[in-house]
Design a protein around this motif. Structure first.
Motif, PDB file in Angstrom:
ATOM      1  N   ALA A 201       0.626   2.775 -12.994  1.00 54.44           N
ATOM      2  CA  ALA A 201      -0.012   2.120 -12.007  1.00 54.44           C
ATOM      3  C   ALA A 201      -1.273   0.768 -12.755  1.00 54.44           C
ATOM      4  O   ALA A 201      -2.071   0.312 -12.381  1.00 54.44           O
ATOM      5  N   THR A 202      -2.109   1.593 -13.763  1.00 55.59           N
ATOM      6  CA  THR A 202      -2.662   1.214 -14.729  1.00 55.59           C
ATOM      7  C   THR A 202      -2.255  -1.186 -14.069  1.00 55.59           C
ATOM      8  O   THR A 202      -3.592  -1.629 -14.346  1.00 55.59           O
TER       9      THR A 202
ATOM     10  N   ALA B 124      -5.037   2.788  -4.621  1.00 55.81           N
ATOM     11  CA  ALA B 124      -4.642   1.717  -3.841  1.00 55.81           C
ATOM     12  C   ALA B 124      -4.833   0.396  -2.758  1.00 55.81           C
ATOM     13  O   ALA B 124      -3.581   0.085  -2.995  1.00 55.81           O
ATOM     14  N   ASP B 125      -5.935   0.263  -2.708  1.00 57.02           N
ATOM     15  CA  ASP B 125      -5.669  -0.911  -1.850  1.00 57.02           C
ATOM     16  C   ASP B 125      -6.390  -1.714  -2.579  1.00 57.02           C
ATOM     17  O   ASP B 125      -5.937  -3.273  -3.278  1.00 57.02           O
ATOM     18  N   VAL B 126      -6.735  -1.587  -4.197  1.00 55.98           N
ATOM     19  CA  VAL B 126      -6.734  -2.757  -5.736  1.00 55.98           C
ATOM     20  C   VAL B 126      -5.845  -3.177  -5.944  1.00 55.98           C
ATOM     21  O   VAL B 126      -4.914  -4.745  -5.168  1.00 55.98           O
ATOM     22  N   VAL B 127      -4.656  -2.140  -5.871  1.00 55.33           N
ATOM     23  CA  VAL B 127      -3.061  -3.192  -6.131  1.00 55.33           C
ATOM     24  C   VAL B 127      -2.428  -4.167  -5.160  1.00 55.33           C
ATOM     25  O   VAL B 127      -1.851  -4.221  -5.027  1.00 55.33           O
TER      26      VAL B 127
ATOM     27  N   LEU C 144       1.026  -1.147  -0.038  1.00 52.03           N
ATOM     28  CA  LEU C 144      -0.199   0.282   0.455  1.00 52.03           C
ATOM     29  C   LEU C 144       1.268   1.092   0.206  1.00 52.03           C
ATOM     30  O   LEU C 144       0.931   1.722  -1.008  1.00 52.03           O
ATOM     31  N   LEU C 145       1.982   1.363   0.497  1.00 50.07           N
ATOM     32  CA  LEU C 145       3.078   2.686   1.220  1.00 50.07           C
ATOM     33  C   LEU C 145       3.597   2.189  -0.756  1.00 50.07           C
ATOM     34  O   LEU C 145       3.644   3.481  -0.677  1.00 50.07           O
ATOM     35  N   GLY C 146       4.070   1.057  -1.249  1.00 50.07           N
ATOM     36  CA  GLY C 146       4.646   1.601  -2.337  1.00 50.07           C
ATOM     37  C   GLY C 146       4.116   1.839  -3.478  1.00 50.07           C
ATOM     38  O   GLY C 146       5.052   2.831  -4.183  1.00 50.07           O
ATOM     39  N   TYR C 147       2.863   2.186  -3.257  1.00 46.23           N
ATOM     40  CA  TYR C 147       1.842   2.516  -4.387  1.00 46.23           C
ATOM     41  C   TYR C 147       2.489   3.943  -4.404  1.00 46.23           C
ATOM     42  O   TYR C 147       2.583   4.693  -5.274  1.00 46.23           O
ATOM     43  N   TYR C 148       2.005   4.089  -3.122  1.00 50.62           N
ATOM     44  CA  TYR C 148       1.312   5.736  -2.756  1.00 50.62           C
ATOM     45  C   TYR C 148       3.154   6.235  -3.744  1.00 50.62           C
ATOM     46  O   TYR C 148       3.266   7.344  -3.467  1.00 50.62           O
ATOM     47  N   GLU C 149       3.955   6.034  -2.535  1.00 54.48           N
ATOM     48  CA  GLU C 149       5.335   6.172  -3.076  1.00 54.48           C
ATOM     49  C   GLU C 149       6.518   5.851  -4.102  1.00 54.48           C
ATOM     50  O   GLU C 149       6.809   6.840  -4.740  1.00 54.48           O
ATOM     51  N   HIS C 150       6.088   5.108  -4.958  1.00 53.81           N
ATOM     52  CA  HIS C 150       6.864   4.493  -6.638  1.00 53.81           C
ATOM     53  C   HIS C 150       5.450   4.714  -7.205  1.00 53.81           C
ATOM     54  O   HIS C 150       6.361   4.812  -8.787  1.00 53.81           O
TER      55      HIS C 150
END
Length: 408
Positions: free
Chosen positions: A67-68, A283-286, A45-51
């Motif tokens: 992201a897609t 983010a939560d899906v990822v 979750l954090l990794g998505y927002y950071e990268h």
């Protein structure tokens, strides 16, 4: 079995288990409401927002494409998890409740008419009662309810007698959130299909405990929420057979669910995007993919076997407490124990256990008709996950003895 799992290593993956509540180490027995999240999911979750943070599907820049790709990778992961035939049969929703409402408000409104019958069961969560009540009121369809026995099992003979050419839809829970009962959904589906009815299975409580194969079940719809499978909140899944999803009208209007918009006419997008209007919970899906990977690493059969050990241990230990009665003793159960204590209100039990650092759920568990069937206002529910231990169950038993001494 527990020898196949390193429980202490698993517990180390869940940071929240180090919390201290009222001066006591946390014992978390509210897993049927939501499971805790392993470090692997938190990192994702954090990794998505950071990268990777960007809106999906519509951008051509690097982050949007990244992201897609991550978002759609989760869809394919869920297709594999459920053994769905096609990835476009996987619709992202905000949870099980949202999924059931989607089906009720699209399939139900489009295809139900006056005199048709919809069948649910006595043990349904409110989210699988109220949407069907609403649709039946609007369409003139009739809602019918499968009764249960005193052990908390469906009366299948009664169900079979209810089925007729008027039956158009059956919507039942795979596993009862209040009792832990595992319902014979394969038989329910087969008998419904024999009269031409479609079937939705509410899998909110099943996905963390039971291996799933929607093609083998031959269900028409299956739904669950990730937050009960060690994943993030606010993210759910609806599986539906492609031909049914294609025939259903959109649920919400807006961006992404369209192909072309003019002021005179709108044409809708293809599956699965027809049902995914607006910016999704990216983010939560990822991060959810990490939850599936985590469960697969441990092995669903190993998890189920260990949780059954916990259920057996807890059932035996709790039944030794004078005045305690377990509500729901089906032959097939997941790791949920609901109980009442003679002369003590369930809410008082919950408060006193919380003072000892033990988290349980009390009340009607969003199953008020089920509680009425048993003639009670509610229960205390302890529900176990792979990170729980027999030592924690011992603390629960000791805590209940204290409750009995204070209030009994």
């Amino acid at each position: 079995m527990s020898e196949n799992l390193n429980i202490q290593q698993i517990r180390a993956d869940f940071p929240i288990l180090n919390e201290v509540i009222n001066g006591k180490p946390l014992v978390y027995f509210d897993n049927a409401a939501t499971t805790q999240k392993p470090r692997q999911v938190l990192d994702a979750l954090l990794g998505y927002y950071e990268h990777s943070n960007a809106n999906i599907h519509r951008g051509i820049h690097h982050l949007a494409e990244k992201a897609t790709s991550e978002f759609e990778a989760t869809r394919r992961r869920i297709q594999e998890f459920l053994n769905a035939r096609l990835s476009e049969e996987i619709i992202f929703t905000y949870g099980t409740t949202d999924s059931i409402n989607l089906v009720a408000q699209t399939y139900g409104r489009a295809f139900l008419k006056a005199g048709d019958e919809v069948i649910i069961s006595t043990m349904e969560h409110h989210s699988n009662i109220v949407p069907w009540q609403m649709v039946c009121e609007e369409t003139g369809a009739v809602l019918r309810v499968i009764p249960i026995n005193d052990e908390g099992e469906l009366l299948m003979d009664e169900y079979e007698n209810m089925l007729s050419e008027r039956t158009k839809f059956v919507s039942v829970v795979h596993v009862s959130n209040a009792l832990g009962t595992i319902n014979p959904v394969a038989e329910i589906i087969q008998k419904a299909h024999a009269v031409g009815a479609k079937v939705l299975i509410d899998g909110a409580q099943a996905t963390a405990h039971i291996d799933l194969d929607v093609q083998a079940l031959d269900c028409d719809f299956y739904t669950f929420s990730l937050h009960k499978l060690y994943g993030p909140t606010g993210m759910g899944t609806l599986y539906g057979k492609k031909e049914l999803l294609d025939a259903m009208p959109p649920y919400r209007g807006g961006g992404e669910m369209i192909k072309e918009v003019t002021f005179e006419k709108t044409t809708y997008n293809e599956l699965p995007y027809k049902f995914e209007a607006g910016t999704p919970n990216i983010a939560d899906v990822v991060a959810a993919k990490a939850a599936f990977d985590y469960v697969d690493t441990l092995g669903k059969p190993h998890i189920a076997a260990y949780e059954h050990e916990l259920l057996t241990y807890a059932t035996d230990a709790l039944q030794d407490i004078d005045g305690l009665r377990i509500v729901g003793q089906a032959k097939q159960k997941v790791s949920v124990v609901s109980f009442v204590m003679e002369g003590i209100h369930h809410q008082d039990i919950g408060v006193l256990l919380d003072q000892q650092g033990i988290a349980v759920r009390t009340g009607h568990h969003c199953t008020q008709p089920l509680m009425q069937r048993f003639g009670i206002a509610g229960t205390t529910r302890a529900s176990f996950a792979v990170y729980n231990t027999t030592e924690e169950i011992d603390r629960l038993v000791q805590g209940l003895h204290k409750v009995k001494k204070m209030l009994g």
